[in-house]
Design a protein around this motif. Structure first.
Motif, PDB file in Angstrom:
ATOM      1  N   ARG A 191      -9.697   5.068   7.295  1.00 12.00           N
ATOM      2  CA  ARG A 191     -10.989   5.768   7.355  1.00 12.00           C
ATOM      3  C   ARG A 191     -12.137   4.806   7.062  1.00 12.00           C
ATOM      4  N   TYR A 192     -11.900   3.932   6.128  1.00 10.97           N
ATOM      5  CA  TYR A 192     -12.901   2.918   5.758  1.00 10.97           C
ATOM      6  C   TYR A 192     -13.240   2.019   6.949  1.00 10.97           C
TER       7      TYR A 192
ATOM      8  N   GLN B 128      -4.142   5.391   4.480  1.00  7.09           N
ATOM      9  CA  GLN B 128      -5.047   6.313   5.169  1.00  7.09           C
ATOM     10  C   GLN B 128      -6.493   6.086   4.747  1.00  7.09           C
ATOM     11  N   THR B 129      -6.693   5.782   3.478  1.00 12.52           N
ATOM     12  CA  THR B 129      -8.045   5.509   2.982  1.00 12.52           C
ATOM     13  C   THR B 129      -8.628   4.276   3.673  1.00 12.52           C
TER      14      THR B 129
ATOM     15  N   TRP C 207       0.816  -1.200   0.000  1.00 12.31           N
ATOM     16  CA  TRP C 207       0.000   0.000   0.000  1.00 12.31           C
ATOM     17  C   TRP C 207       0.858   1.262   0.000  1.00 12.31           C
TER      18      TRP C 207
ATOM     19  N   ALA D 264      -1.193   6.986   0.954  1.00 15.55           N
ATOM     20  CA  ALA D 264      -2.561   7.453   0.688  1.00 15.55           C
ATOM     21  C   ALA D 264      -3.557   6.299   0.789  1.00 15.55           C
ATOM     22  N   GLU D 265      -3.184   5.157   0.246  1.00 17.29           N
ATOM     23  CA  GLU D 265      -4.066   3.983   0.318  1.00 17.29           C
ATOM     24  C   GLU D 265      -4.252   3.535   1.762  1.00 17.29           C
TER      25      GLU D 265
END
Length: 274
Positions: A220-221, A216-217, A210, A213-214
């Motif tokens: 959040r998910y 952190q996404t 990852w 950015a991935e």
């Protein structure tokens, strides 16, 4: 003509049974189009098979699977009990078939009564092994692919292949717990059960690919869907194996929301459609 071999439990060596004219095992219809690359997160549909690519390059590849073998290297099977055999192999054309032999496949001596129009007939069967129509494992030498349906069948035959689906070690679990988005509360490495250890083993490799950015996404998910897990100062608080399982499902991207009704669900199987 095919070559039939058997493996003894006691020494794990393969022995020649005989050359056979008839086909011992059948090849499932359209297996190439009804197979998917092995992923422990993916459950097979009916008639589907997993496959492993480039199998000859792996350390657990067996010399009995080579395109050409010398039968002189193998002893002939003589005077052995059926219960002493745990694998039967057929080499035919460019295929190698494996059948895992379990206790249920061994048929002990029985007598059968056949009722006829003018009486009945008695037939006696000696000890024998039931041959499955479809084998447990199929290796295609041309494709260099190994096809199978149950991973447990592989571990019986191929030493070391468990690495594809192994449990995380205590050190690996501790390294996972030390990641900056996790905080365990009265929950230690010793409390992690087998299912989550296997998930940690798989997810750690996935996470290594990852981008920031991935990552952190994904965080959040998980925070959005795994509402049963407490979240403080950018960390998920894990108190028990159930909460860890929810976190692992999030890292595997198993959560989803329905288009109609906006309901949240957890997928029990994950499959790429690309």
């Amino acid at each position: 003509m095919g070559l039939l071999l058997a493996r003894k439990k006691i020494d794990k060596e393969y022995y020649i049974i005989d050359n056979v004219q008839e086909e011992t095992y059948n090849i499932p219809e359209d297996i190439c189009n009804n197979s998917i690359s092995f992923d422990p997160n993916t459950k097979l549909e009916a008639n589907e098979w997993y496959y492993l690519n480039n199998f000859s390059a792996e350390n657990y590849f067996l010399r009995i699977m080579n395109r050409v073998i010398s039968t002189a290297e193998y002893n002939r099977l003589t005077e052995v009990n059926n219960t002493d055999i745990d694998v039967i192999v057929e080499r035919r054309n460019h295929f190698v078939f494996f059948q895992k032999i379990t206790a249920s496949k061994v048929i002990y001596s029985k007598k059968f009564c056949h009722f006829l129009e003018n009486g009945c007939g008695i037939r006696e069967e000696t000890d024998s092994i039931e041959i499955a129509v479809i084998p447990s494992i199929i290796y295609n030498q041309i494709e260099d692919k190994l096809y199978f349906r149950k991973f447990s069948d592989l571990t019986t035959i191929f030493d070391g292949i468990i690495e594809l689906y192994r449990e995380a070690t205590d050190a690996e679990v501790m390294a996972f717990f030390n990641l900056d988005f996790i905080n365990t509360v009265d929950f230690t490495v010793d409390d992690v059960k087998t299912e989550n250890r296997k998930r940690i083993s798989m997810v750690r490799q996935e996470m290594g690919e990852w981008t920031d950015a991935e990552r952190q996404t994904v965080m959040r998910y998980i925070h959005e869907y795994a509402i049963d897990i407490s979240y403080e100062n950018g960390r998920f608080l894990i108190h028990n194996d159930r909460e860890l399982r929810l976190l692992m499902w999030g890292l595997e991207l198993r959560f989803y929301r329905t288009i109609v009704g906006d309901k949240k669900y957890i997928a029990n199987s994950v499959r790429s459609i690309e």
